[in-house]
Design a protein around this motif. Structure first.
Motif, PDB file in Angstrom:
ATOM      1  N   LEU A  89       0.807  -1.182  -0.093  1.00  0.00           N
ATOM      2  CA  LEU A  89       0.005  -0.148   0.055  1.00  0.00           C
ATOM      3  C   LEU A  89       0.814   1.125   0.052  1.00  0.00           C
ATOM      4  CD1 LEU A  89      -2.660  -0.714   2.536  1.00  0.00           C
ATOM      5  CD2 LEU A  89      -2.945  -0.947   0.050  1.00  0.00           C
ATOM      6  N   CYS A  90       1.936   1.388   0.779  1.00  0.00           N
ATOM      7  CA  CYS A  90       2.981   2.398   0.843  1.00  0.00           C
ATOM      8  C   CYS A  90       3.559   2.468  -0.531  1.00  0.00           C
ATOM      9  CB  CYS A  90       3.883   2.291   2.026  1.00  0.00           C
ATOM     10  SG  CYS A  90       3.270   2.469   3.582  1.00  0.00           S
ATOM     11  N   GLN A  91       3.944   1.403  -1.070  1.00  0.00           N
ATOM     12  CA  GLN A  91       4.430   1.380  -2.441  1.00  0.00           C
ATOM     13  C   GLN A  91       3.856   1.966  -3.524  1.00  0.00           C
ATOM     14  OE1 GLN A  91       5.982  -2.405  -3.594  1.00  0.00           O
ATOM     15  NE2 GLN A  91       7.120  -1.704  -5.408  1.00  0.00           N
ATOM     16  N   LYS A  92       2.437   1.807  -3.417  1.00  0.00           N
ATOM     17  CA  LYS A  92       1.482   2.169  -4.680  1.00  0.00           C
ATOM     18  C   LYS A  92       1.053   3.407  -4.127  1.00  0.00           C
ATOM     19  CE  LYS A  92       2.455  -1.647  -6.794  1.00  0.00           C
ATOM     20  NZ  LYS A  92       3.459  -1.422  -7.755  1.00  0.00           N
ATOM     21  N   ARG A  93       1.535   4.213  -2.937  1.00  0.00           N
ATOM     22  CA  ARG A  93       1.010   5.372  -2.616  1.00  0.00           C
ATOM     23  C   ARG A  93      -0.518   5.522  -2.370  1.00  0.00           C
ATOM     24  NH1 ARG A  93       5.786   4.632  -5.344  1.00  0.00           N
ATOM     25  NH2 ARG A  93       6.903   6.684  -5.584  1.00  0.00           N
ATOM     26  N   LEU A  94      -0.771   4.510  -1.689  1.00  0.00           N
ATOM     27  CA  LEU A  94      -2.269   4.254  -1.451  1.00  0.00           C
ATOM     28  C   LEU A  94      -2.361   4.623   0.178  1.00  0.00           C
ATOM     29  CD1 LEU A  94      -3.658   1.175  -3.151  1.00  0.00           C
ATOM     30  CD2 LEU A  94      -3.910   3.677  -3.801  1.00  0.00           C
ATOM     31  N   PHE A  95      -1.798   6.160   0.487  1.00  0.00           N
ATOM     32  CA  PHE A  95      -1.771   6.141   1.813  1.00  0.00           C
ATOM     33  C   PHE A  95      -3.087   6.366   2.587  1.00  0.00           C
ATOM     34  CE2 PHE A  95       2.261   7.709  -0.214  1.00  0.00           C
ATOM     35  CZ  PHE A  95       3.118   6.913   0.543  1.00  0.00           C
ATOM     36  N   GLY A  96      -4.147   6.679   2.110  1.00  0.00           N
ATOM     37  CA  GLY A  96      -5.261   6.831   2.735  1.00  0.00           C
ATOM     38  C   GLY A  96      -5.826   5.172   3.370  1.00  0.00           C
ATOM     39  N   ALA A  97      -5.373   4.272   2.804  1.00  0.00           N
ATOM     40  CA  ALA A  97      -5.783   2.928   3.154  1.00  0.00           C
ATOM     41  C   ALA A  97      -4.587   2.565   4.178  1.00  0.00           C
ATOM     42  CB  ALA A  97      -5.525   2.108   2.050  1.00  0.00           C
ATOM     43  N   CYS A  98      -3.575   3.309   4.182  1.00  0.00           N
ATOM     44  CA  CYS A  98      -2.463   2.893   5.291  1.00  0.00           C
ATOM     45  C   CYS A  98      -1.886   4.219   5.787  1.00  0.00           C
ATOM     46  CB  CYS A  98      -1.431   2.230   4.284  1.00  0.00           C
ATOM     47  SG  CYS A  98       0.109   1.473   5.247  1.00  0.00           S
ATOM     48  N   PRO A  99      -2.723   4.889   6.633  1.00  0.00           N
ATOM     49  CA  PRO A  99      -1.988   6.044   7.523  1.00  0.00           C
ATOM     50  C   PRO A  99      -0.944   5.377   8.782  1.00  0.00           C
ATOM     51  CG  PRO A  99      -4.298   5.209   8.103  1.00  0.00           C
ATOM     52  CD  PRO A  99      -3.901   4.461   7.037  1.00  0.00           C
ATOM     53  N   PHE A 100      -0.430   6.200   9.017  1.00  0.00           N
ATOM     54  CA  PHE A 100       0.786   5.957   9.680  1.00  0.00           C
ATOM     55  C   PHE A 100       0.397   5.183  11.165  1.00  0.00           C
ATOM     56  CE2 PHE A 100       4.281   6.641  12.636  1.00  0.00           C
ATOM     57  CZ  PHE A 100       5.463   6.080  11.804  1.00  0.00           C
ATOM     58  N   ARG A 101      -0.799   5.593  11.720  1.00  0.00           N
ATOM     59  CA  ARG A 101      -1.483   5.153  12.678  1.00  0.00           C
ATOM     60  C   ARG A 101      -1.788   3.290  12.610  1.00  0.00           C
ATOM     61  NH1 ARG A 101      -5.495   8.051  10.834  1.00  0.00           N
ATOM     62  NH2 ARG A 101      -7.369   6.960  10.087  1.00  0.00           N
ATOM     63  N   ARG A 102      -1.743   3.157  11.401  1.00  0.00           N
ATOM     64  CA  ARG A 102      -2.013   1.563  10.821  1.00  0.00           C
ATOM     65  C   ARG A 102      -0.813   0.933  11.170  1.00  0.00           C
ATOM     66  NH1 ARG A 102      -4.846  -1.205   5.547  1.00  0.00           N
ATOM     67  NH2 ARG A 102      -4.673  -3.218   6.392  1.00  0.00           N
ATOM     68  N   ILE A 103       0.551   1.694  10.906  1.00  0.00           N
ATOM     69  CA  ILE A 103       1.693   1.170  10.852  1.00  0.00           C
ATOM     70  C   ILE A 103       2.218   0.925  12.320  1.00  0.00           C
ATOM     71  CG2 ILE A 103       4.180   1.446  10.490  1.00  0.00           C
ATOM     72  CD1 ILE A 103       2.729   0.762   7.972  1.00  0.00           C
ATOM     73  N   VAL A 104       1.593   2.019  13.121  1.00  0.00           N
ATOM     74  CA  VAL A 104       1.943   1.954  14.504  1.00  0.00           C
ATOM     75  C   VAL A 104       1.185   0.731  15.319  1.00  0.00           C
ATOM     76  CG1 VAL A 104       1.437   2.971  16.648  1.00  0.00           C
ATOM     77  CG2 VAL A 104       2.487   4.380  14.825  1.00  0.00           C
ATOM     78  N   ARG A 105      -0.077   0.562  14.815  1.00  0.00           N
ATOM     79  CA  ARG A 105      -0.853  -0.518  15.427  1.00  0.00           C
ATOM     80  C   ARG A 105      -0.169  -1.843  15.106  1.00  0.00           C
ATOM     81  NH1 ARG A 105      -5.325   1.121  13.362  1.00  0.00           N
ATOM     82  NH2 ARG A 105      -5.409  -0.521  11.799  1.00  0.00           N
ATOM     83  N   TYR A 106       0.249  -2.198  13.767  1.00  0.00           N
ATOM     84  CA  TYR A 106       1.174  -3.144  13.687  1.00  0.00           C
ATOM     85  C   TYR A 106       2.460  -3.541  14.561  1.00  0.00           C
ATOM     86  CZ  TYR A 106       3.167  -6.960  10.871  1.00  0.00           C
ATOM     87  OH  TYR A 106       3.694  -8.213  10.594  1.00  0.00           O
ATOM     88  N   ILE A 107       3.315  -2.568  14.584  1.00  0.00           N
ATOM     89  CA  ILE A 107       4.157  -2.439  15.429  1.00  0.00           C
ATOM     90  C   ILE A 107       3.901  -2.852  16.825  1.00  0.00           C
ATOM     91  CG2 ILE A 107       6.133  -1.218  16.623  1.00  0.00           C
ATOM     92  CD1 ILE A 107       6.137   0.537  13.924  1.00  0.00           C
ATOM     93  N   ARG A 108       2.733  -2.377  17.575  1.00  0.00           N
ATOM     94  CA  ARG A 108       2.331  -2.674  19.051  1.00  0.00           C
ATOM     95  C   ARG A 108       2.064  -4.061  19.004  1.00  0.00           C
ATOM     96  NH1 ARG A 108      -1.123   2.668  20.243  1.00  0.00           N
ATOM     97  NH2 ARG A 108       0.725   4.125  20.956  1.00  0.00           N
ATOM     98  N   THR A 109       1.330  -4.656  18.055  1.00  0.00           N
ATOM     99  CA  THR A 109       0.921  -6.038  18.055  1.00  0.00           C
ATOM    100  C   THR A 109       2.067  -6.972  17.797  1.00  0.00           C
ATOM    101  OG1 THR A 109      -1.157  -5.387  16.635  1.00  0.00           O
ATOM    102  CG2 THR A 109      -0.453  -7.701  16.900  1.00  0.00           C
ATOM    103  N   TYR A 110       2.871  -6.637  17.118  1.00  0.00           N
ATOM    104  CA  TYR A 110       4.183  -7.359  16.680  1.00  0.00           C
ATOM    105  C   TYR A 110       5.543  -6.900  17.170  1.00  0.00           C
ATOM    106  CZ  TYR A 110       0.589  -9.875  14.006  1.00  0.00           C
ATOM    107  OH  TYR A 110      -0.636 -10.532  13.722  1.00  0.00           O
ATOM    108  N   PRO A 111       5.685  -6.571  18.308  1.00  0.00           N
ATOM    109  CA  PRO A 111       6.827  -5.502  18.636  1.00  0.00           C
ATOM    110  C   PRO A 111       8.199  -6.315  18.375  1.00  0.00           C
ATOM    111  CG  PRO A 111       5.745  -6.174  20.616  1.00  0.00           C
ATOM    112  CD  PRO A 111       5.011  -6.824  19.620  1.00  0.00           C
ATOM    113  N   GLY A 112       8.197  -7.600  18.539  1.00  0.00           N
ATOM    114  CA  GLY A 112       9.402  -8.297  18.410  1.00  0.00           C
ATOM    115  C   GLY A 112       9.882  -8.744  17.177  1.00  0.00           C
ATOM    116  N   ARG A 113       9.207  -8.336  16.307  1.00  0.00           N
ATOM    117  CA  ARG A 113       9.747  -8.606  14.649  1.00  0.00           C
ATOM    118  C   ARG A 113      10.319  -7.774  13.985  1.00  0.00           C
ATOM    119  NH1 ARG A 113       8.644 -14.288  14.120  1.00  0.00           N
ATOM    120  NH2 ARG A 113       7.150 -14.755  15.565  1.00  0.00           N
TER     121      ARG A 113
END
Length: 296
Positions: free
Chosen positions: A250-274
């Motif tokens: 989604l980032c690579q295709k510039r679809l940032f509306g579907a991938c706001p930074f808060r979604r990245i943060v949520r993924y990091i919080r879910t899988y912090p050790g990866r």
């Protein structure tokens, strides 16, 4: 003249490209064929409807739904495909696909080693061979296939036609069709003995994303699907890795509306050790900066 064994169906907006494809097929297929070009200039009829209408009026035993920007590089490819298509349980044959389809919203490729492919892709000014055949087989079993070229027996298509009501446009028709054929008990394959060349890299847009979400709603009760059985532990790992791959796409295709930074943060919080979690902010920043530079 012999009755056509193959019907090639092409939805065209470029008559010159369609004619080049017809000449290419005539020089390489090695079997009686007919070539049905649907001129879609100014009509904008969706691919499902185009393919179903043309298939209904066609005479070939085998139907080949092909983009006008595809070229066949292997001579005698018709007989090679026909030998596999005549197997009773054979579904759809193509040239790029995945051995699984997860319940999580993703594209056909999950980025978890699931790709099977045999084609040349034009991208970034170069020609890139995609050859993924870890089993070393002539035909790799898959669940879904990319729509650049889909070949199927007439009776298989008739039992599971394209779904133009749900997918009226130009996205996810291939994902849905091949899923339906697989779910009906057929076996789909990537062909590794015939090489094709594809000149466009596809279109990724919010329309594509909307169709992808529609696909997952339609098939929610049947997913996940895999060539091999998928247990719970394995599925959890695949879901985690596929989500990271999709966010990066989604980032690579510039679809940032579907991938706001808060979604990245949520993924990091879910899988912090990866490690993949901590790579995502850098991917987001990289493509966001590129987007800003490109658009001034």
């Amino acid at each position: 003249m012999d009755a056509p064994r193959f019907t090639l169906i092409c939805c065209s907006v470029d008559p010159a490209a369609a004619e080049a494809l017809r000449r290419n097929v005539a020089a390489t297929i090695g079997e009686p064929f007919e070539f049905d070009v649907w001129d879609n200039r100014g009509r904008n009829v969706g691919l499902c409807d185009v393919y179903d209408r043309c298939a209904e009026r066609s005479g070939g035993e085998y139907l080949c739904f092909v983009h006008e920007d595809v070229r066949f590089l292997t001579e005698g490819w018709g007989a090679r495909l026909a030998a596999k298509l005549c197997e009773p349980d054979c579904g759809v044959i193509g040239f790029a696909g995945s051995v699984l389809k997860l319940r999580r919203t993703t594209a056909w490729l999950h980025g978890v080693g699931d790709m099977r492919a045999n084609y040349v892709q034009h991208h970034g000014g170069g020609r890139h061979l995609h050859a993924k055949n870890p089993g070393g087989t002539d035909f790799s079993p898959v669940v879904t296939l990319d729509g650049m070229c889909l070949v199927v027996r007439r009776d298989v298509w008739a039992a599971t036609p394209f779904d133009g009501r749900t997918f009226p446009g130009f996205h996810c028709y291939d994902l849905d069709f091949t899923t339906a054929v697989f779910a009906a008990g057929r076996r789909n394959y990537v062909c590794n003995t015939v090489l094709v060349e594809h000149f466009s890299a596809g279109a990724y847009s919010y329309g594509w994303l909307e169709a992808l979400e529609t696909y997952h709603r339609k098939w929610a009760g049947r997913l996940p699907l895999g060539v091999e059985p998928l247990d719970g532990t394995r599925l959890a790992d695949l879901d985690r890795r596929a989500e990271a791959y999709f966010l990066k796409l989604l980032c690579q295709k510039r679809l940032f509306g579907a991938c706001p930074f808060r979604r990245i943060v949520r993924y990091i919080r879910t899988y912090p050790g990866r490690a993949a979690s901590w790579a995502l902010p850098f991917k987001y920043l990289k493509y966001h900066v590129k987007s800003l530079v490109r658009h001034g």
